[in-house]
Design an enzyme around this catalytic site. Structure first.
Site, short mmCIF file in Angstrom:
data_model
loop_
_atom_site.label_atom_id
_atom_site.label_comp_id
_atom_site.label_asym_id
_atom_site.label_seq_id
_atom_site.Cartn_x
_atom_site.Cartn_y
_atom_site.Cartn_z
N ILE A 212 0.88 -1.19 0.00
CA ILE A 212 0.00 0.00 0.00
C ILE A 212 0.90 1.23 0.00
CG2 ILE A 212 -1.67 1.37 1.33
CD1 ILE A 212 -2.63 -1.09 2.71
N HIS A 213 0.65 2.19 -0.88
CA HIS A 213 1.41 3.42 -0.77
C HIS A 213 0.70 4.65 -1.33
CE1 HIS A 213 2.18 2.72 -5.01
NE2 HIS A 213 2.66 3.93 -5.11
N ARG A 214 -0.45 4.47 -1.98
CA ARG A 214 -1.10 5.62 -2.60
C ARG A 214 -1.59 6.61 -1.54
NH1 ARG A 214 -0.25 5.79 -7.70
NH2 ARG A 214 -0.07 3.70 -8.52
N ARG A 247 5.81 5.97 3.39
CA ARG A 247 4.63 6.83 3.57
C ARG A 247 3.56 6.10 4.39
NH1 ARG A 247 1.97 7.91 -1.80
NH2 ARG A 247 3.33 9.69 -2.08
#
Ligand code: UDP
Length: 364
Positions: A212-214, A247
């Site tokens: 996950i990074h968006r 992030r």
């Protein structure tokens, strides 16, 4: 091979984020083998942790960047403005024949703006992708970059059609997907050299991989909590390896959320070779990454996309991918897009002829 510097086309390539190092790995190899091109790599510093940047240059033997910025700004505006200023200085000093940008990051946008304002031919690789969701910063970057580009290389027919709908039809070339080139080169090496499955005590075919990074997923604590619950539910069925993007780690800490529930192996981001090996033997992929959705298909692993839409629509249509809110996969078939692993050669060949046009010739 004698490099005829005086006659070689000088290309400045802008990279800054993890997926761009992987795409550059595939294309820079082809430029190195082409005596009529001279490529200079510029690293904007957008990703700077060793495991998000340096590892790719060392393990994939990518030519080190000639310019490497250190970014001070953190907001989109401040970051893009600083990159724009620094790239403009590089272009003024190097006076290249063309600038190459990849994908949809702030580095892509800064490179596109700098090149087009100076009248340097702009080449966009992975052009034409659309999520049709303007709340994504990546969508803004794609749309602007495509409309500024002089030469556009598309990985899929859907991308060509998206450009045509926006009136961009000149100098648009479907050449397949550079990430497929990269995967085909790296996977045999990964199979020989990566020990990640043993290190994590994973049995081939009996685990999943999650990423996950968006910003849309990490910046809203309620959304991040739902996604972590979703991954935890899958982890009740099989172990899930979860290489955590910086992030996402920061967002989870801020929101007081624990990504490491039962069955989830949280690890630091891994290098590309370890990632190839992890994906190659996985039973399932859960991701919001554009690149990882495609790679799941390249390795023929089913994927659940942790978003409400995807740019890679053919992966869903072909039954290898589904959006997390849909109940089941479409009937499965092979995908005709993404090429044959020789996109880099096709891009270099195409540039041989297209770069003879006057710089700044608009594509639309
Ligand atoms: N990747 C990697 N290590 C990781 C996670 C991802 O090498 O820990 C690779 C992945 O295999 C793919 C690329 O990074 O090639 C995808 O980058 P990312 O998900 O950051 O960006 P996106 O593709 O969404 O633009």
């Amino acid at each position: 091979m004698v490099r005829c510097r005086g006659m070689a086309k000088k290309i400045v390539t802008i990279v800054g984020a993890r997926p761009q190092f992987i795409k550059a790995f595939a294309l820079s190899r082809a430029f190195v083998q082409a005596p009529d091109f001279d490529e200079i790599l510029v690293h904007t510093g957008q990703h700077f942790d060793d495991n998000m940047s340096a590892v790719f240059f060392s393990e994939l033997a990518i030519t080190p960047p000639r310019y490497h910025f250190t970014l001070r700004g953190k907001s989109h505006g401040a970051m893009t403005a600083q990159m724009l200023e620094e790239i403009e200085n590089v272009l003024a000093a190097e006076r290249p024949d063309a600038v190459v940008v990849y994908g949809d990051t702030n580095s892509t946008l800064a490179g596109a703006l700098a090149a087009s304002k100076l009248g340097v031919a702009l080449i966009h690789i992975e052009a034409g992708l659309r999520s049709f969701n303007r709340r994504m910063p990546e969508e803004i970057n794609r749309v602007v970059t495509d409309h500024l580009s002089d030469v556009l290389f598309c990985p899929t027919q859907a991308a060509v059609a998206n450009l045509a709908r926006e009136g961009i039809t000149r100098n648009v070339y479907p050449v397949g997907d550079l990430m497929y080139d990269a995967m085909r080169i790296a996977t045999p090496i990964a199979e020989r050299t990566s020990s990640i499955l043993d290190d994590l005590r994973l049995t081939p075919g009996k685990y999943g991989v999650a990423t996950i990074h968006r910003a849309q997923n990490t910046d809203d604590p309620a959304m991040l909590a739902r996604l972590l619950d979703y991954i935890a539910a899958e982890a009740a069925r099989q172990p899930i390896v979860f290489p955590l993007h910086p992030r996402t780690l920061a967002a989870a800490n801020r929101a007081g959320l624990d990504p490491g529930r039962a069955g989830i192996r949280v690890i630091a981001p891994v290098g590309y070779l370890d990632m190839c090996r992890l994906l190659h033997h996985a039973a399932l992929v859960l991701t919001d990454s554009g690149g990882v959705q495609k790679e799941a298909y390249f390795h023929r692993v089913p994927c659940v996309t942790l978003r409400d839409e995807t740019e890679w629509t053919e992966t869903v249509e072909s039954g290898w991918n589904r959006l997390w809110h849909t109940a089941q996969f479409n009937p499965r078939r092979e995908i005709a897009d993404y090429g044959d692993g020789h996109s880099a050669a096709r891009i270099v060949d195409t540039l041989r002829t297209t770069l003879d046009m006057p710089a700044g010739t608009p594509a639309s």
